[in-house]
Design an enzyme around this catalytic site. Structure first.
Site, PDB file in Angstrom:
ATOM      1  N   ASN A   1      38.348  47.924  39.866  1.00  0.00           N
ATOM      2  CA  ASN A   1      39.644  48.594  40.054  1.00  0.00           C
ATOM      3  C   ASN A   1      40.156  49.060  38.701  1.00  0.00           C
ATOM      4  O   ASN A   1      39.513  48.840  37.672  1.00  0.00           O
ATOM      5  CB  ASN A   1      40.631  47.661  40.758  1.00  0.00           C
TER       6      ASN A   1
ATOM      7  N   LYS B   1      18.170  48.839  40.318  1.00  0.00           N
ATOM      8  CA  LYS B   1      19.057  49.961  40.636  1.00  0.00           C
ATOM      9  C   LYS B   1      18.686  50.524  42.016  1.00  0.00           C
ATOM     10  O   LYS B   1      17.496  50.738  42.287  1.00  0.00           O
ATOM     11  CB  LYS B   1      18.899  51.042  39.556  1.00  0.00           C
TER      12      LYS B   1
ATOM     13  N   ILE C   1      41.984  32.814  44.615  1.00  0.00           N
ATOM     14  CA  ILE C   1      42.176  31.821  43.547  1.00  0.00           C
ATOM     15  C   ILE C   1      43.630  31.344  43.515  1.00  0.00           C
ATOM     16  O   ILE C   1      43.916  30.150  43.373  1.00  0.00           O
ATOM     17  CB  ILE C   1      41.799  32.418  42.165  1.00  0.00           C
TER      18      ILE C   1
ATOM     19  N   LYS D   1      53.506  37.789  51.155  1.00  0.00           N
ATOM     20  CA  LYS D   1      52.468  37.263  50.270  1.00  0.00           C
ATOM     21  C   LYS D   1      52.896  35.943  49.626  1.00  0.00           C
ATOM     22  O   LYS D   1      52.107  35.003  49.531  1.00  0.00           O
ATOM     23  CB  LYS D   1      52.170  38.292  49.179  1.00  0.00           C
TER      24      LYS D   1
HETATM   25  O1  PMT Z   1      46.047  45.468  34.064  1.00  0.00           O
HETATM   26  P1  PMT Z   1      47.050  46.601  34.079  1.00  0.00           P
HETATM   27  O2  PMT Z   1      46.404  47.963  33.937  1.00  0.00           O
HETATM   28  O3  PMT Z   1      48.180  46.356  33.123  1.00  0.00           O
HETATM   29  O4  PMT Z   1      47.694  46.630  35.529  1.00  0.00           O
HETATM   30  C1  PMT Z   1      48.538  45.591  35.910  1.00  0.00           C
HETATM   31  C2  PMT Z   1      48.332  45.170  37.360  1.00  0.00           C
HETATM   32  C3  PMT Z   1      48.774  46.297  38.274  1.00  0.00           C
HETATM   33  C4  PMT Z   1      46.860  44.821  37.624  1.00  0.00           C
HETATM   34  C5  PMT Z   1      49.147  43.847  37.540  1.00  0.00           C
HETATM   35  O5  PMT Z   1      50.387  44.025  36.948  1.00  0.00           O
HETATM   36  C6  PMT Z   1      49.273  43.471  39.009  1.00  0.00           C
HETATM   37  O6  PMT Z   1      50.124  43.920  39.743  1.00  0.00           O
HETATM   38  N1  PMT Z   1      48.353  42.555  39.407  1.00  0.00           N
HETATM   39  C7  PMT Z   1      48.216  42.143  40.809  1.00  0.00           C
HETATM   40  C8  PMT Z   1      47.196  43.015  41.458  1.00  0.00           C
HETATM   41  C9  PMT Z   1      47.144  42.823  42.962  1.00  0.00           C
HETATM   42  O7  PMT Z   1      47.366  43.724  43.701  1.00  0.00           O
HETATM   43  O8  PMT Z   1      46.902  41.628  43.347  1.00  0.00           O
HETATM   44  P2  PMT Z   1      46.742  41.207  44.940  1.00  0.00           P
HETATM   45  O9  PMT Z   1      47.898  41.654  45.724  1.00  0.00           O
HETATM   46  O10 PMT Z   1      45.373  41.613  45.362  1.00  0.00           O
HETATM   47  O11 PMT Z   1      46.792  39.664  44.752  1.00  0.00           O
HETATM   48  C10 PMT Z   1      48.005  38.922  44.752  1.00  0.00           C
HETATM   49  C11 PMT Z   1      47.863  37.791  43.773  1.00  0.00           C
HETATM   50  O12 PMT Z   1      46.754  36.957  44.150  1.00  0.00           O
HETATM   51  C12 PMT Z   1      47.605  38.204  42.346  1.00  0.00           C
HETATM   52  O13 PMT Z   1      48.315  37.317  41.497  1.00  0.00           O
HETATM   53  C13 PMT Z   1      46.103  38.013  42.170  1.00  0.00           C
HETATM   54  O14 PMT Z   1      45.777  37.696  40.814  1.00  0.00           O
HETATM   55  C14 PMT Z   1      45.811  36.864  43.107  1.00  0.00           C
HETATM   56  N2  PMT Z   1      44.474  36.911  43.725  1.00  0.00           N
HETATM   57  C15 PMT Z   1      44.109  37.955  44.493  1.00  0.00           C
HETATM   58  C16 PMT Z   1      42.864  37.963  45.129  1.00  0.00           C
HETATM   59  C17 PMT Z   1      41.991  36.875  44.906  1.00  0.00           C
HETATM   60  N3  PMT Z   1      40.795  36.844  45.462  1.00  0.00           N
HETATM   61  N4  PMT Z   1      42.383  35.860  44.119  1.00  0.00           N
HETATM   62  C18 PMT Z   1      43.597  35.846  43.533  1.00  0.00           C
HETATM   63  O15 PMT Z   1      43.952  34.918  42.827  1.00  0.00           O
END
Ligand code: PMT
Length: 402
Positions: free
Chosen positions: A207, A286, A308, A338
């Site tokens: 991403n 590949k 996580i 969430k």
């Molecule tokens: O890195 P930058 O370019 O500065 O961009 C910042 C950002 C947009 C990445 C950041 O600020 C942000 O918003 N991060 C969250 C990204 C996201 O959409 O996360 P999520 O909605 O998929 O997940 C929610 C939370 O669960 C997050 O804290 C994520 O770290 C955590 N998670 C998600 C999936 C997973 N399998 N394990 C996790 O721990």
């Protein structure tokens, strides 16, 4: 107010006459100030004026046996909690961007580990020149802070941006950078960047996360005295000063790294964009389109990655755990569901519907969503400012738990 060490570097522009007022503001606020100046600066303000207001000898030369005998230049760079270059000419900004170390001011800026605050002052056309803009961008990318320049009538007769900000405004900005050391003794784990899930020997699913948000949290937390571990997906960003960095590639590697550091953490901030799915099996070789039937597409089977954040929240004890959620629509409603699902103490709902905010840019537009569903919305802010607000909330949560 806690006394901090401020190194004021004065360079050669007409605004240098305001430097004694700036030094006086710092001294009045209870800080210890030392001044250095370039030779050109001494054409505009007398070293004696700076010595009188700071109560300390003023250094001008890099190689001066008498001055080095007092406090050598590396010790001076180490002494500083903050370096303020005011005024900063276009020439000095270019030299700072180039990393030059052939005179005292730029050598100190290179040697110090303290934050650098620059107050530019120059003709409006010099400020707008692409060369200056590129130098400012380079320094900003390295974490340098700016105050001004302000717009108005310039000493050269032109109107526009180029005036050094008022000493009071520079002092206020410096104060916010020095900030409180309110996270001293706190162990903070932060995740940053995106994960990469291998498809084959050369491809991955990923991403656009650059790591900027998570690195800003790490930088601000370290400045506020926390012991910081940064678990990061691939990122070209420099490790913030005083931060221990653990590099990972995939979501599974990020999980291992987070779980290994989790036991010792008091606070966990999960700013990373973790892939929710990974290819069920990555090809070691590949994948070549020539090996597929003519015109045939390719289907990938994806399996879920562990969540996580949800996993650590199940076992968080007294830790403060903060999640992020980047959303393009229904931002608050999605964030509310969430936080309920994941069980963290605070969720940073990140509105990425505007191209100027979110992934791989310097700003975020966030709302803090609390477990009971209440919401605090902030205007678009730099990621360092968002990190500052976030850490204020973390400090409060830690205080409530004592
Ligand atoms: O890195 P930058 O370019 O500065 O961009 C910042 C950002 C947009 C990445 C950041 O600020 C942000 O918003 N991060 C969250 C990204 C996201 O959409 O996360 P999520 O909605 O998929 O997940 C929610 C939370 O669960 C997050 O804290 C994520 O770290 C955590 N998670 C998600 C999936 C997973 N399998 N394990 C996790 O721990």
């Amino acid at each position: 107010m806690e006394q901090r060490h401020i190194l004021v570097a004065v360079t050669g522009g007409i605004a240098a006459y305001k430097a004694p007022e700036l030094v006086r503001a710092f001294v009045k606020a209870g800080h210890a100030v030392r001044c250095v100046m370039t030779r050109a600066a001494a054409e505009f303000v007398s070293p004696m004026a700076l010595q009188t207001v700071s109560g300390q000898p003023v250094r001008r030369e890099l190689f001066d046996a008498a001055e080095e005998g007092g406090i050598d230049h590396i010790a001076l760079a180490d002494w500083a909690d903050l370096v303020v270059v005011a005024p900063a000419t276009a020439h000095t900004i270019a030299r700072l961007a180039g990393g030059l170390a052939d005179e005292l001011v730029t050598t100190l800026a290179l040697a110090t580990r303290a934050p650098l605050l620059i107050a530019p002052a120059m003709n409006v056309n010099m400020w707008r020149h692409p060369a200056t803009a590129a130098n400012v961008a380079t320094l900003t990318g390295r974490g340098v802070h700016w105050v001004g320049p302000d717009a108005g009538e310039l000493a050269c007769g032109w109107e526009g941006e180029g005036r050094m900000s008022d000493p009071a405004r520079i002092a206020e900005r410096a104060e916010s950078l020095l900030g409180a050391r309110d996270l001293t003794g706190v162990r903070l784990l932060v995740t940053a960047g995106g994960t990469r899930e291998p498809v084959d020997a050369v491809r991955y699913l990923g991403n656009r996360s650059s790591g900027k948000m998570g690195y800003a949290v790490a930088r601000q937390a370290a400045r506020r005295g926390a012991e910081v571990v940064l678990v990061t997906g691939p990122s070209g960003l420099a490790t913030p000063d005083g931060v221990r960095r653990v590099d990972v590639g995939t979501a599974l590697e990020m999980r291992d790294a987070v779980l290994a550091e989790f036991a010792a953490a008091d606070v966990v901030v999960k700013a990373a964009a973790v892939a929710d799915f990974r290819p069920a099996a990555a090809s070691e070789l590949k994948i070549r389109k020539e090996d597929l039937a003519d015109g045939a597409g390719l289907s990938l089977e994806l399996v879920r990655n562990p969540d996580i954040l949800a996993e650590i929240c199940r076992d968080k004890g007294k830790r403060v755990v903060v999640g992020f959620a980047a959303e393009s629509h229904d931002v608050i409603a999605t964030a509310r569901s969430k936080i309920a699902r994941k069980g963290c103490d605070l969720l940073v709902a990140n509105d990425v519907s505007n191209a100027d905010s979110g992934f791989d840019v310097d700003h975020n537009t966030v709302s803090f969503v609390w477990p009971a569903g209440d919401v605090e919305s902030l205007p678009p802010l730099s990621k360092d400012e968002v990190a500052g607000h976030l850490l204020d909330r973390v400090t409060k949560l830690l205080g409530d738990r004592e």
